[in-house]
Write a protein that holds these residues in place. Structure first.
Motif, PDB file in Angstrom:
ATOM      1  N   ALA A 263       0.868  -1.184   0.000  1.00  0.00           N
ATOM      2  CA  ALA A 263       0.000   0.000   0.000  1.00  0.00           C
ATOM      3  C   ALA A 263       0.903   1.232   0.000  1.00  0.00           C
ATOM      4  CB  ALA A 263      -0.930  -0.005   1.211  1.00  0.00           C
ATOM      5  N   LEU A 264       1.563   1.464  -1.112  1.00  0.00           N
ATOM      6  CA  LEU A 264       2.549   2.539  -1.208  1.00  0.00           C
ATOM      7  C   LEU A 264       1.871   3.906  -1.221  1.00  0.00           C
ATOM      8  CD1 LEU A 264       4.819   0.903  -3.931  1.00  0.00           C
ATOM      9  CD2 LEU A 264       5.373   1.164  -1.501  1.00  0.00           C
ATOM     10  N   ASP A 265       2.449   4.822  -0.472  1.00  0.00           N
ATOM     11  CA  ASP A 265       1.950   6.202  -0.443  1.00  0.00           C
ATOM     12  C   ASP A 265       2.576   6.973  -1.607  1.00  0.00           C
ATOM     13  OD1 ASP A 265       0.731   8.550   0.294  1.00  0.00           O
ATOM     14  OD2 ASP A 265       2.128   8.985   1.940  1.00  0.00           O
ATOM     15  N   VAL A 266       2.273   6.504  -2.807  1.00  0.00           N
ATOM     16  CA  VAL A 266       2.842   7.044  -4.038  1.00  0.00           C
ATOM     17  C   VAL A 266       1.726   7.119  -5.065  1.00  0.00           C
ATOM     18  CG1 VAL A 266       4.538   6.670  -5.881  1.00  0.00           C
ATOM     19  CG2 VAL A 266       5.101   6.009  -3.533  1.00  0.00           C
ATOM     20  N   ALA A 267       1.674   8.209  -5.808  1.00  0.00           N
ATOM     21  CA  ALA A 267       0.617   8.391  -6.796  1.00  0.00           C
ATOM     22  C   ALA A 267       0.725   7.366  -7.921  1.00  0.00           C
ATOM     23  CB  ALA A 267       0.673   9.803  -7.374  1.00  0.00           C
ATOM     24  N   THR A 268      -0.400   6.955  -8.426  1.00  0.00           N
ATOM     25  CA  THR A 268      -0.453   6.004  -9.538  1.00  0.00           C
ATOM     26  C   THR A 268       0.278   6.567 -10.765  1.00  0.00           C
ATOM     27  OG1 THR A 268      -2.546   5.071  -8.788  1.00  0.00           O
ATOM     28  CG2 THR A 268      -2.006   4.793 -11.123  1.00  0.00           C
ATOM     29  N   GLY A 269       1.148   5.744 -11.357  1.00  0.00           N
ATOM     30  CA  GLY A 269       1.834   6.112 -12.587  1.00  0.00           C
ATOM     31  C   GLY A 269       2.830   7.236 -12.462  1.00  0.00           C
ATOM     32  N   SER A 270       3.385   7.438 -11.250  1.00  0.00           N
ATOM     33  CA  SER A 270       4.232   8.607 -11.024  1.00  0.00           C
ATOM     34  C   SER A 270       5.732   8.334 -11.044  1.00  0.00           C
ATOM     35  CB  SER A 270       3.885   9.254  -9.681  1.00  0.00           C
ATOM     36  OG  SER A 270       4.141   8.353  -8.606  1.00  0.00           O
ATOM     37  N   LEU A 271       6.151   7.068 -11.064  1.00  0.00           N
ATOM     38  CA  LEU A 271       7.567   6.752 -10.919  1.00  0.00           C
ATOM     39  C   LEU A 271       8.189   6.287 -12.233  1.00  0.00           C
ATOM     40  CD1 LEU A 271       7.592   4.862  -7.496  1.00  0.00           C
ATOM     41  CD2 LEU A 271       8.068   7.277  -7.938  1.00  0.00           C
ATOM     42  N   ALA A 272       9.410   6.743 -12.469  1.00  0.00           N
ATOM     43  CA  ALA A 272      10.165   6.304 -13.649  1.00  0.00           C
ATOM     44  C   ALA A 272      10.715   4.901 -13.463  1.00  0.00           C
ATOM     45  CB  ALA A 272      11.311   7.275 -13.931  1.00  0.00           C
ATOM     46  N   GLY A 273      10.850   4.465 -12.230  1.00  0.00           N
ATOM     47  CA  GLY A 273      11.379   3.137 -11.962  1.00  0.00           C
ATOM     48  C   GLY A 273      11.053   2.683 -10.558  1.00  0.00           C
ATOM     49  N   VAL A 274      10.989   1.379 -10.385  1.00  0.00           N
ATOM     50  CA  VAL A 274      10.809   0.756  -9.070  1.00  0.00           C
ATOM     51  C   VAL A 274      11.788  -0.398  -8.987  1.00  0.00           C
ATOM     52  CG1 VAL A 274       9.249  -0.509  -7.549  1.00  0.00           C
ATOM     53  CG2 VAL A 274       8.365   1.372  -8.946  1.00  0.00           C
ATOM     54  N   LEU A 275      12.462  -0.504  -7.864  1.00  0.00           N
ATOM     55  CA  LEU A 275      13.391  -1.590  -7.616  1.00  0.00           C
ATOM     56  C   LEU A 275      12.970  -2.301  -6.340  1.00  0.00           C
ATOM     57  CD1 LEU A 275      17.190  -1.630  -8.054  1.00  0.00           C
ATOM     58  CD2 LEU A 275      16.270  -2.213  -5.819  1.00  0.00           C
ATOM     59  N   ALA A 276      12.898  -3.626  -6.396  1.00  0.00           N
ATOM     60  CA  ALA A 276      12.587  -4.442  -5.219  1.00  0.00           C
ATOM     61  C   ALA A 276      13.686  -5.488  -5.102  1.00  0.00           C
ATOM     62  CB  ALA A 276      11.211  -5.080  -5.355  1.00  0.00           C
ATOM     63  N   ASN A 277      14.731  -5.137  -4.378  1.00  0.00           N
ATOM     64  CA  ASN A 277      15.923  -5.974  -4.286  1.00  0.00           C
ATOM     65  C   ASN A 277      15.800  -6.939  -3.108  1.00  0.00           C
ATOM     66  OD1 ASN A 277      18.776  -6.409  -5.275  1.00  0.00           O
ATOM     67  ND2 ASN A 277      19.194  -5.932  -3.123  1.00  0.00           N
ATOM     68  N   TYR A 278      15.358  -8.154  -3.397  1.00  0.00           N
ATOM     69  CA  TYR A 278      15.165  -9.195  -2.382  1.00  0.00           C
ATOM     70  C   TYR A 278      14.159  -8.780  -1.311  1.00  0.00           C
ATOM     71  CZ  TYR A 278      18.994 -11.733  -4.522  1.00  0.00           C
ATOM     72  OH  TYR A 278      19.788 -12.421  -5.420  1.00  0.00           O
ATOM     73  N   SER A 279      13.226  -7.902  -1.665  1.00  0.00           N
ATOM     74  CA  SER A 279      12.232  -7.468  -0.683  1.00  0.00           C
ATOM     75  C   SER A 279      10.885  -8.154  -0.837  1.00  0.00           C
ATOM     76  CB  SER A 279      12.055  -5.951  -0.747  1.00  0.00           C
ATOM     77  OG  SER A 279      11.748  -5.511  -2.053  1.00  0.00           O
ATOM     78  N   VAL A 280      10.656  -8.872  -1.942  1.00  0.00           N
ATOM     79  CA  VAL A 280       9.383  -9.606  -2.073  1.00  0.00           C
ATOM     80  C   VAL A 280       9.449 -10.977  -1.419  1.00  0.00           C
ATOM     81  CG1 VAL A 280       8.791  -8.391  -4.216  1.00  0.00           C
ATOM     82  CG2 VAL A 280       9.899 -10.645  -4.341  1.00  0.00           C
ATOM     83  N   ILE A 281      10.610 -11.384  -0.930  1.00  0.00           N
ATOM     84  CA  ILE A 281      10.767 -12.757  -0.446  1.00  0.00           C
ATOM     85  C   ILE A 281       9.989 -13.035   0.836  1.00  0.00           C
ATOM     86  CG2 ILE A 281      13.022 -12.996  -1.545  1.00  0.00           C
ATOM     87  CD1 ILE A 281      14.273 -12.751   1.286  1.00  0.00           C
ATOM     88  N   HIS A 282       9.615 -12.006   1.580  1.00  0.00           N
ATOM     89  CA  HIS A 282       8.835 -12.205   2.797  1.00  0.00           C
ATOM     90  C   HIS A 282       7.334 -12.136   2.523  1.00  0.00           C
ATOM     91  CE1 HIS A 282      12.528 -12.203   5.037  1.00  0.00           C
ATOM     92  NE2 HIS A 282      12.843 -11.009   4.570  1.00  0.00           N
ATOM     93  N   THR A 283       6.980 -12.170   1.260  1.00  0.00           N
ATOM     94  CA  THR A 283       5.580 -12.112   0.837  1.00  0.00           C
ATOM     95  C   THR A 283       5.040 -13.525   0.639  1.00  0.00           C
ATOM     96  OG1 THR A 283       6.025 -10.030  -0.324  1.00  0.00           O
ATOM     97  CG2 THR A 283       4.023 -11.229  -0.922  1.00  0.00           C
ATOM     98  N   PRO A 284       4.015 -13.930   1.381  1.00  0.00           N
ATOM     99  CA  PRO A 284       3.423 -15.260   1.174  1.00  0.00           C
ATOM    100  C   PRO A 284       2.857 -15.388  -0.240  1.00  0.00           C
ATOM    101  CG  PRO A 284       2.692 -14.302   3.252  1.00  0.00           C
ATOM    102  CD  PRO A 284       3.386 -13.211   2.500  1.00  0.00           C
ATOM    103  N   PRO A 285       2.810 -16.605  -0.764  1.00  0.00           N
ATOM    104  CA  PRO A 285       2.355 -16.803  -2.143  1.00  0.00           C
ATOM    105  C   PRO A 285       0.993 -16.207  -2.455  1.00  0.00           C
ATOM    106  CG  PRO A 285       3.410 -18.791  -1.344  1.00  0.00           C
ATOM    107  CD  PRO A 285       3.322 -17.866  -0.166  1.00  0.00           C
ATOM    108  N   ASP A 286       0.049 -16.249  -1.490  1.00  0.00           N
ATOM    109  CA  ASP A 286      -1.289 -15.713  -1.782  1.00  0.00           C
ATOM    110  C   ASP A 286      -1.300 -14.200  -1.865  1.00  0.00           C
ATOM    111  OD1 ASP A 286      -0.902 -15.637   1.097  1.00  0.00           O
ATOM    112  OD2 ASP A 286      -3.022 -15.114   1.261  1.00  0.00           O
TER     113      ASP A 286
END
Length: 217
Positions: free
Chosen positions: A104-127
């Protein structure tokens, strides 16, 4: 209904380990050139497309955010752990770091030139993973780039498998599964780097670095 019940535990786990985690993770990132191959490419592509703001989501103590800034990228960091954000601000004065939830990012829709998720999705359950990847896509501008890195499955036909992360419960995913989920959000593969299992001296896992681009409007 997707459940985000894992978030308080992940926050607590990283708050408790923040000092020790910050002490080694930056060196671990810089020690292996393979860790930055697509990070550097990501930075180059953002700049070639005209620049713009980039979010390092799950930034930890800010080592990758600083790496991007050193390469001319207007990057800021977001992390769930207040203690890691405090460490990032201390180590990198002058760079913006926010406490936030990658679902639930506090960032406007379509506002970023890039997003990086460096090993940060690994704590996300499959569902929960489809919702998280959808949120990363939501904030990305048309033509913007997303780089997701994670411990991967060797079985290309697999989906997800839990593993014994030292800080908090974690999952590794097949690259094809992640790319497929991103494709459903309008983000398409540009390149991928698969690092061989033998390069991981801790668990012997393959490592996936998936570079994607949001479809143009």
């Amino acid at each position: 209904m997707t459940s985000f019940e894992h978030l308080p535990a992940v926050r607590t786990d990283y708050d408790a380990m923040a000092e020790a985690y910050a002490a080694f993770i930056g060196d671990a990132f810089t020690a292996s050139p393979l860790n930055h191959v697509l990070v550097q490419t990501f930075a180059d592509l953002v700049q070639q497309a005209g620049g713009g703001t980039v979010a390092d989501v799950g930034c930890g103590p800010g080592h990758v955010t600083a790496y991007l800034r050193d390469r001319g990228v207007d990057a800021f960091g977001i992390d769930l752990s207040p203690q890691l954000v405090a460490a990032a601000r201390k180590a990198n004065p002058g760079i913006r770091f926010d406490v936030g939830d990658m679902g639930a990012l506090d960032v406007a829709t379509g506002s970023l030139a890039g997003v990086l998720a460096n090993y940060s999705v690994i704590h996300t359950p499959p569902d929960v993973l489809p919702a998280i990847l959808g949120e990363l896509s939501r904030v990305l501008a048309p033509g913007g780039h997303l780089l997701v890195s994670f411990q991967a499955l060797a079985d290309a036909e697999g989906t997800a498998e839990a593993f014994d992360h030292k800080v908090s419960p974690a999952w590794r995913y097949s690259a094809g599964h992640v790319i497929g989920l991103l494709g459903q959000t309008g983000v398409d593969e540009v390149a991928r780097l698969m690092i061989a299992p033998g390069e991981d001296s801790v668990r012997g896992f393959p490592q996936a670095h998936v570079l994607t681009r949001k479809a143009a409007a």
